[in-house]
Enzyme design. Structure first.
Site, PDB file in Angstrom:
ATOM      1  N   GLY A  13       0.839  -1.216   0.000  1.00  0.00           N
ATOM      2  CA  GLY A  13       0.000   0.000   0.000  1.00  0.00           C
ATOM      3  C   GLY A  13       0.866   1.255   0.000  1.00  0.00           C
ATOM      4  O   GLY A  13       2.094   1.189  -0.057  1.00  0.00           O
ATOM      5  N   LEU A  25      -3.825  -7.568  -1.971  1.00  0.00           N
ATOM      6  CA  LEU A  25      -3.905  -6.881  -3.284  1.00  0.00           C
ATOM      7  C   LEU A  25      -5.288  -6.267  -3.533  1.00  0.00           C
ATOM      8  O   LEU A  25      -5.684  -6.041  -4.688  1.00  0.00           O
ATOM      9  CB  LEU A  25      -3.531  -7.848  -4.421  1.00  0.00           C
ATOM     10  CG  LEU A  25      -2.109  -8.438  -4.326  1.00  0.00           C
ATOM     11  CD1 LEU A  25      -1.850  -9.388  -5.500  1.00  0.00           C
ATOM     12  CD2 LEU A  25      -1.040  -7.337  -4.318  1.00  0.00           C
ATOM     13  N   PHE A  61      -0.300  -2.274   8.620  1.00  0.00           N
ATOM     14  CA  PHE A  61      -0.981  -1.257   7.810  1.00  0.00           C
ATOM     15  C   PHE A  61      -2.291  -1.780   7.233  1.00  0.00           C
ATOM     16  O   PHE A  61      -3.174  -1.015   6.889  1.00  0.00           O
ATOM     17  CB  PHE A  61      -0.099  -0.848   6.617  1.00  0.00           C
ATOM     18  CG  PHE A  61       1.155  -0.123   6.985  1.00  0.00           C
ATOM     19  CD1 PHE A  61       2.387  -0.767   6.999  1.00  0.00           C
ATOM     20  CD2 PHE A  61       1.110   1.228   7.312  1.00  0.00           C
ATOM     21  CE1 PHE A  61       3.552  -0.090   7.325  1.00  0.00           C
ATOM     22  CE2 PHE A  61       2.274   1.916   7.635  1.00  0.00           C
ATOM     23  CZ  PHE A  61       3.489   1.253   7.637  1.00  0.00           C
ATOM     24  N   SER A  86      -4.594   7.077  13.312  1.00  0.00           N
ATOM     25  CA  SER A  86      -4.883   8.291  12.545  1.00  0.00           C
ATOM     26  C   SER A  86      -5.323   9.430  13.452  1.00  0.00           C
ATOM     27  O   SER A  86      -5.962   9.207  14.483  1.00  0.00           O
ATOM     28  CB  SER A  86      -6.000   7.975  11.534  1.00  0.00           C
ATOM     29  OG  SER A  86      -6.501   9.163  10.963  1.00  0.00           O
ATOM     30  N   TYR A  93     -14.868   4.103   9.806  1.00  0.00           N
ATOM     31  CA  TYR A  93     -13.417   3.991   9.600  1.00  0.00           C
ATOM     32  C   TYR A  93     -12.687   4.561  10.819  1.00  0.00           C
ATOM     33  O   TYR A  93     -11.834   3.889  11.413  1.00  0.00           O
ATOM     34  CB  TYR A  93     -12.960   4.735   8.334  1.00  0.00           C
ATOM     35  CG  TYR A  93     -11.490   5.026   8.374  1.00  0.00           C
ATOM     36  CD1 TYR A  93     -11.029   6.285   8.710  1.00  0.00           C
ATOM     37  CD2 TYR A  93     -10.566   4.006   8.149  1.00  0.00           C
ATOM     38  CE1 TYR A  93      -9.665   6.535   8.804  1.00  0.00           C
ATOM     39  CE2 TYR A  93      -9.207   4.253   8.246  1.00  0.00           C
ATOM     40  CZ  TYR A  93      -8.764   5.529   8.580  1.00  0.00           C
ATOM     41  OH  TYR A  93      -7.418   5.767   8.694  1.00  0.00           O
ATOM     42  N   LYS A 108     -10.189   2.770  14.090  1.00  0.00           N
ATOM     43  CA  LYS A 108      -8.873   3.190  14.586  1.00  0.00           C
ATOM     44  C   LYS A 108      -8.928   3.381  16.106  1.00  0.00           C
ATOM     45  O   LYS A 108      -8.039   2.954  16.841  1.00  0.00           O
ATOM     46  CB  LYS A 108      -8.413   4.486  13.906  1.00  0.00           C
ATOM     47  CG  LYS A 108      -8.075   4.322  12.436  1.00  0.00           C
ATOM     48  CD  LYS A 108      -6.995   3.271  12.211  1.00  0.00           C
ATOM     49  CE  LYS A 108      -6.694   3.058  10.747  1.00  0.00           C
ATOM     50  NZ  LYS A 108      -5.748   1.936  10.536  1.00  0.00           N
ATOM     51  N   PHE A 115      -1.098  12.288  10.595  1.00  0.00           N
ATOM     52  CA  PHE A 115      -1.912  13.400  10.132  1.00  0.00           C
ATOM     53  C   PHE A 115      -2.152  13.152   8.641  1.00  0.00           C
ATOM     54  O   PHE A 115      -2.650  12.057   8.314  1.00  0.00           O
ATOM     55  CB  PHE A 115      -1.262  14.733  10.566  1.00  0.00           C
ATOM     56  CG  PHE A 115      -1.599  14.982  12.026  1.00  0.00           C
ATOM     57  CD1 PHE A 115      -1.067  14.178  13.028  1.00  0.00           C
ATOM     58  CD2 PHE A 115      -2.528  15.949  12.388  1.00  0.00           C
ATOM     59  CE1 PHE A 115      -1.430  14.359  14.367  1.00  0.00           C
ATOM     60  CE2 PHE A 115      -2.896  16.140  13.728  1.00  0.00           C
ATOM     61  CZ  PHE A 115      -2.350  15.341  14.712  1.00  0.00           C
ATOM     62  N   ASN A 116      -1.828  14.056   7.727  1.00  0.00           N
ATOM     63  CA  ASN A 116      -2.207  13.784   6.330  1.00  0.00           C
ATOM     64  C   ASN A 116      -1.014  13.385   5.469  1.00  0.00           C
ATOM     65  O   ASN A 116      -0.275  14.255   5.023  1.00  0.00           O
ATOM     66  CB  ASN A 116      -2.922  15.007   5.750  1.00  0.00           C
ATOM     67  CG  ASN A 116      -4.318  15.141   6.325  1.00  0.00           C
ATOM     68  OD1 ASN A 116      -4.500  15.238   7.551  1.00  0.00           O
ATOM     69  ND2 ASN A 116      -5.320  15.102   5.458  1.00  0.00           N
ATOM     70  N   ASN A 145      -8.777  11.966  -1.560  1.00  0.00           N
ATOM     71  CA  ASN A 145      -7.876  12.885  -0.859  1.00  0.00           C
ATOM     72  C   ASN A 145      -7.427  14.038  -1.758  1.00  0.00           C
ATOM     73  O   ASN A 145      -7.367  13.919  -2.982  1.00  0.00           O
ATOM     74  CB  ASN A 145      -6.646  12.115  -0.331  1.00  0.00           C
ATOM     75  CG  ASN A 145      -7.030  11.092   0.740  1.00  0.00           C
ATOM     76  OD1 ASN A 145      -6.669   9.943   0.668  1.00  0.00           O
ATOM     77  ND2 ASN A 145      -7.787  11.514   1.743  1.00  0.00           N
ATOM     78  N   ARG A 173     -17.748  19.637   2.598  1.00  0.00           N
ATOM     79  CA  ARG A 173     -17.912  18.175   2.622  1.00  0.00           C
ATOM     80  C   ARG A 173     -18.312  17.774   4.033  1.00  0.00           C
ATOM     81  O   ARG A 173     -17.607  18.110   4.999  1.00  0.00           O
ATOM     82  CB  ARG A 173     -16.592  17.493   2.234  1.00  0.00           C
ATOM     83  CG  ARG A 173     -16.628  15.986   2.236  1.00  0.00           C
ATOM     84  CD  ARG A 173     -15.356  15.372   1.659  1.00  0.00           C
ATOM     85  NE  ARG A 173     -14.192  15.633   2.539  1.00  0.00           N
ATOM     86  CZ  ARG A 173     -12.988  15.114   2.295  1.00  0.00           C
ATOM     87  NH1 ARG A 173     -12.757  14.376   1.229  1.00  0.00           N
ATOM     88  NH2 ARG A 173     -11.984  15.361   3.130  1.00  0.00           N
TER      89      ARG A 173
HETATM   90  C1  WQD Z   1      -8.024  17.337   3.089  1.00  0.00           C
HETATM   91  C2  WQD Z   1      -8.697  18.694   2.876  1.00  0.00           C
HETATM   92  C3  WQD Z   1     -11.009  18.554   2.336  1.00  0.00           C
HETATM   93  C4  WQD Z   1     -10.534  16.650  -1.560  1.00  0.00           C
HETATM   94  C5  WQD Z   1      -8.550  11.841   5.307  1.00  0.00           C
HETATM   95  C6  WQD Z   1      -9.077  10.833   6.263  1.00  0.00           C
HETATM   96  C7  WQD Z   1      -8.033  10.551   7.315  1.00  0.00           C
HETATM   97  C8  WQD Z   1      -6.772  10.123   6.625  1.00  0.00           C
HETATM   98  C9  WQD Z   1      -6.291  11.188   5.660  1.00  0.00           C
HETATM   99  C10 WQD Z   1      -6.664   7.726   6.483  1.00  0.00           C
HETATM  100  C11 WQD Z   1     -10.079  18.767   3.509  1.00  0.00           C
HETATM  101  C12 WQD Z   1     -10.218  19.161   1.181  1.00  0.00           C
HETATM  102  C13 WQD Z   1     -10.261  17.218  -0.318  1.00  0.00           C
HETATM  103  C14 WQD Z   1     -11.100  17.456  -2.591  1.00  0.00           C
HETATM  104  C15 WQD Z   1     -11.079  19.345  -1.113  1.00  0.00           C
HETATM  105  N1  WQD Z   1      -6.977   8.902   5.924  1.00  0.00           N
HETATM  106  N2  WQD Z   1     -10.523  18.539  -0.118  1.00  0.00           N
HETATM  107  N3  WQD Z   1     -11.336  18.774  -2.331  1.00  0.00           N
HETATM  108  O1  WQD Z   1     -10.219  14.393   5.116  1.00  0.00           O
HETATM  109  O2  WQD Z   1      -8.184  15.505   6.182  1.00  0.00           O
HETATM  110  O3  WQD Z   1      -8.282  13.025   6.001  1.00  0.00           O
HETATM  111  O4  WQD Z   1      -7.361  11.395   4.707  1.00  0.00           O
HETATM  112  O5  WQD Z   1      -6.203   7.547   7.586  1.00  0.00           O
HETATM  113  O6  WQD Z   1      -8.512   9.524   8.144  1.00  0.00           O
HETATM  114  O7  WQD Z   1     -10.206  11.389   6.907  1.00  0.00           O
HETATM  115  O8  WQD Z   1      -7.941  14.384   3.965  1.00  0.00           O
HETATM  116  O9  WQD Z   1      -7.245  14.802   1.638  1.00  0.00           O
HETATM  117  O10 WQD Z   1      -9.626  14.026   2.080  1.00  0.00           O
HETATM  118  O11 WQD Z   1      -8.958  16.344   2.700  1.00  0.00           O
HETATM  119  O12 WQD Z   1     -11.320  20.543  -0.898  1.00  0.00           O
HETATM  120  O13 WQD Z   1     -11.365  16.998  -3.735  1.00  0.00           O
HETATM  121  O14 WQD Z   1      -8.863  18.901   1.477  1.00  0.00           O
HETATM  122  O15 WQD Z   1     -12.242  19.260   2.493  1.00  0.00           O
HETATM  123  O16 WQD Z   1     -10.268  20.077   3.992  1.00  0.00           O
HETATM  124  P1  WQD Z   1      -8.751  14.413   5.358  1.00  0.00           P
HETATM  125  P2  WQD Z   1      -8.456  14.830   2.515  1.00  0.00           P
END
Ligand code: WQD
Length: 338
Positions: A10, A33, A81, A125, A150, A154, A179-180, A200, A296
Site C-alpha cells: 500500500g 492486493l 498497515f 490516525s 473507519y 482506529k 496526520f495527512n 484525498n 464536505r
Molecule cells: C483534506 C482537505 C477537504 C478533496 C482523510 C481521512 C483521514 C486520513 C487522511 C486515512 C479537507 C479538502 C479534499 C477534494 C477538497 N486517511 N478537499 N477537495 O479528510 O483531512 O483526512 O485522509 O487515515 O482519516 O479522513 O484528507 O485529503 O480528504 O482532505 O477541498 O477533492 O482537502 O475538504 O479540507 P482528510 P483529505
C-alpha cells in the site's frame, strides 16, 4: 532481523518497506492486493535492490494467519498497515470495515501473544481526535466520538491493543497517529495509487494538473480560518515511513517507557487547501483549475500536530516541506501517466 509488514504494498506500507530494507531489516509483506498492485513490489526492489518476501493473503482468514505465524516463527516485529481506509465507503459499508479492520487486528495480536516477546506498530490516525478543542493537537487531547466507522476502527483498534498490552507484558506496542500523508518516494518508483476518483486532496490536485480530472472542487471556503478553507498537517510519506522504523527500533532496543505508547506523526505546521493549491502551482509552474464548492460533511475545520512528544521521545522530526512533498507527488503523477 525479520519484520512482517501487513499491507506492505500500500501507499504508506511500501514506503516503510523501503526504509526498513535500507536499515538492514529483512521484510516479509502480507497483502491481499485489494488496494494495491503486485507491481509495487518491483518499485520497492528498484529502489533498494532487495526483493522482500511476499505472501498474498487475506488476514480475515484466521487459519491462514495462524499457519503464517507457525511458518514464520522468526518474525521479531509486525508493522500493521493492512486495513480499509476510505471514510465515505465505511459509512456505506460499516460491517466490511469492522470485519476487515478489527478481526484481522485481533488475529494478529492473538498470534503475537503466543510469542515470548513481540513488538507491534499500529497504523492509527489523527481522525481519532475529531475536531480537537485545542491546536496544535497533543497525544493527550481527548479522543472524540468517531465521525465514521473507519475512524471508529482506529479508536477501537487502539483500545484493543492497549487492553492486550495491559494483560500481556510480552507484547510491546506503539500506535502512530498519522496526520495527512502526501507525496511519493523521490525516485518515483513508488507513490500513491488511488483507485478510481481520489478522495484525498493531493492526488486529486495532481490528477487535475495532469489532465486526468477536469477541475478540483474546493470543499468550502467559508470556514473560520484565514482564507476560509480547511487546515491540515500534510506530512511527506517518506518522513512518515522513517518514523515507523524509529518506532520499531525504540521497541527492539527497549527504549519504550510503557508497553503501549502513542505518538502523533505530523510536521506541526497547518496548511489550508488554498495553500496546498499554491504549493502545486509553485512546484509545477502550472495554474490549477479549481472551483469553490459546498463543504464536505464530516470535515473538521483544522487539525495539525503538536510534535513535541515524537521529537523528544522518538528523536524523530519531519524533514520535508510542503513543497518538497508536492514536488514528489507531481513527479510521481507525471511518471505514472507516461
Ligand atoms: C483534506 C482537505 C477537504 C478533496 C482523510 C481521512 C483521514 C486520513 C487522511 C486515512 C479537507 C479538502 C479534499 C477534494 C477538497 N486517511 N478537499 N477537495 O479528510 O483531512 O483526512 O485522509 O487515515 O482519516 O479522513 O484528507 O485529503 O480528504 O482532505 O477541498 O477533492 O482537502 O475538504 O479540507 P482528510 P483529505
Amino acid at each position: 532481523m525479520k519484520i512482517l509488514v501487513t499491507g506492505g504494498l500500500g501507499f504508506i506500507g511500501s514506503h516503510t518497506v523501503v526504509e526498513l530494507q535500507q536499515k538492514g531489516f529483512e521484510v516479509v509483506i502480507i497483502d491481499n492486493l485489494s488496494n494495491a498492485g503486485i507491481e509495487v513490489l518491483e518499485g520497492i526492489t528498484a529502489i533498494t535492490g532487495k526483493v522482500p518476501e511476499f505472501v498474498k493473503m487475506d488476514l480475515r482468514d484466521k487459519q491462514k494467519v495462524n499457519q503464517f505465524f507457525r511458518d514464520h516463527s522468526d518474525i521479531e516485529g509486525v508493522i500493521h498497515f493492512a486495513a480499509s481506509k476510505a471514510v465515505g465507503e465505511s459509512v456505506e459499508n460499516p460491517l466490511l470495515y469492522y470485519e476487515n479492520n478489527i478481526s484481522t487486528l485481533v488475529y494478529i495480536l492473538q498470534e503475537l501473544s503466543k510469542k515470548d516477546r513481540a513488538r507491534f506498530i499500529f497504523s492509527s490516525s489523527c481522525t481519532v481526535y475529531g475536531q480537537a478543542d485545542e491546536l496544535p493537537i497533543t497525544e493527550g487531547a481527548p479522543v472524540k466520538p468517531a465521525e465514521s466507522p473507519y475512524g471508529n476502527t482506529k479508536q477501537v483498534g487502539e483500545e484493543i491493543i492497549r487492553d492486550t498490552c495491559n494483560i500481556n507484558k510480552n507484547l510491546e506496542a506503539i500506535a502512530l497517529r498519522y496526520f495527512n500523508p502526501i507525496g511519493a518516494h523521490p525516485s518515483a518508483h513508488i507513490g500513491e495509487l488511488p483507485i478510481g476518483v481520489p478522495q484525498n486532496l493531493v492526488p486529486f490536485i495532481t490528477q487535475t494538473g495532469i489532465g486526468l480530472r477536469e477541475q478540483l472542487a474546493v470543499f468550502g471556503d467559508d470556514y473560520p480560518t484565514e482564507d476560509g478553507t480547511c487546515i491540515r498537517d500534510y506530512i511527506h510519506v517518506v518522513d512518515l515511513a522513517k518514523a515507523h522504523v524509529v518506532a520499531l527500533e525504540r521497541l527492539l532496543n527497549k527504549k519504550n517507557k510503557e508497553n503501549y505508547e502513542v505518538f502523533n506523526l505530523g510536521t506541526g505546521r497547518g496548511s489550508s487547501v488554498l495553500e496546498v493549491i499554491g504549493s502545486f502551482e509553485r512546484v509545477s509552474g502550472e495554474k490549477l483549475n479549481y472551483r469553490i464548492a459546498e463543504r464536505r460533511p464530516g470535515d473538521v475545520i483544522a487539525a495539525y500536530a503538536d510534535t513535541t512528544k515524537a521529537n523528544n521521545e522518538l528523536g524523530w522530526k519531519a524533514q520535508s516541506s510542503l513543497d518538497d512533498a508536492m514536488t514528489s507527488a507531481w513527479k510521481w503523477e507525471q511518471k505514472i501517466r507516461k
